[in-house]
Design an enzyme around this catalytic site. Structure first.
Site, short mmCIF file in Angstrom:
data_model
loop_
_atom_site.label_atom_id
_atom_site.label_comp_id
_atom_site.label_asym_id
_atom_site.label_seq_id
_atom_site.Cartn_x
_atom_site.Cartn_y
_atom_site.Cartn_z
N HIS A 42 -46.29 2.48 -15.64
CA HIS A 42 -45.91 3.89 -15.71
C HIS A 42 -46.15 4.41 -17.12
CE1 HIS A 42 -41.60 3.74 -17.52
NE2 HIS A 42 -42.25 2.67 -17.86
N CYS A 102 -43.95 4.66 -25.33
CA CYS A 102 -43.88 4.66 -23.87
C CYS A 102 -44.54 5.88 -23.23
CB CYS A 102 -42.44 4.51 -23.40
SG CYS A 102 -41.75 2.89 -23.79
N HIS A 129 -48.25 1.75 -19.63
CA HIS A 129 -47.79 0.38 -19.91
C HIS A 129 -47.09 -0.16 -18.67
CE1 HIS A 129 -44.28 2.89 -20.74
NE2 HIS A 129 -43.53 1.80 -20.56
N HIS A 161 -44.17 -3.10 -16.80
CA HIS A 161 -42.92 -3.86 -16.92
C HIS A 161 -42.81 -4.83 -15.75
CE1 HIS A 161 -41.18 -1.18 -19.96
NE2 HIS A 161 -41.53 -0.16 -19.19
N HIS A 187 -46.54 -3.68 -8.13
CA HIS A 187 -47.93 -3.54 -8.55
C HIS A 187 -48.49 -2.14 -8.26
CE1 HIS A 187 -47.56 -7.88 -8.95
NE2 HIS A 187 -48.58 -7.79 -9.80
N GLU A 246 -35.51 -2.71 -17.29
CA GLU A 246 -36.90 -2.39 -17.60
C GLU A 246 -37.49 -3.49 -18.49
OE1 GLU A 246 -38.34 1.96 -17.95
OE2 GLU A 246 -38.12 1.21 -19.99
#
Length: 143
Positions: A26, A35, A39, A41, A79, A127
């Site tokens: 996201h 952010c 990137h 997580h 994913h 996160e």
């Protein structure tokens, strides 16, 4: 053989928690920091559901929690690029956790769990290993 009709030790409400992970990418909108760039997580989600014990002494089957997670959360978010698959929102943990709550609660109603007295009590969405958002049932009640 023991002829016990119930293996329930008590009649208290008990909450059980199961932890899951999913991977997603996201970026944050209107945010000044790293952010704002694309990137990813490995999210960790803790789902806590409560209920009263059945005759074999279980409040909520861990397998049912797993099935709920896989069918309504993992199948839709794992994913994926969250900015594309979630409703129109900034994909912060704070926004995501409310959406996740709504999906799980809706699935619990469909499965008849709510009617049986089960309640979604708490969600915690990590996160990163040190950054999370938490939501409690009482915070979701409209005032």
């Amino acid at each position: 053989m023991n002829n016990v009709t119930s293996l329930r030790y008590h009649q208290k409400r008990v909450a059980v928690t199961k932890t899951f992970t999913f991977d997603a990418a996201h970026k944050l909108e209107r945010y000044e920091g790293k952010c704002k760039n694309l990137h990813g997580h490995t999210y960790q989600l803790h789902i806590t559901i409560s209920g009263f014990l059945n005759d074999i002494g279980m409040a909520v089957d861990f397998g049912e929690i797993k099935d709920i997670f896989q069918s309504v959360i993992k199948s839709r978010l794992d994913h994926q690029y969250l900015n594309d698959v979630l409703p129109s929102m900034n994909t912060t943990a704070e926004n995501m956790i409310v959406w996740i709550w709504e999906q799980i609660e809706e699935e619990m109603i469909k499965r008849g769990l709510t009617e049986e007295g089960h309640r979604l009590e708490t969600l915690t969405l990590y996160e990163t290993p040190t950054s999370s958002a938490t939501l409690h049932r009482e915070w979701m009640i409209e005032e």
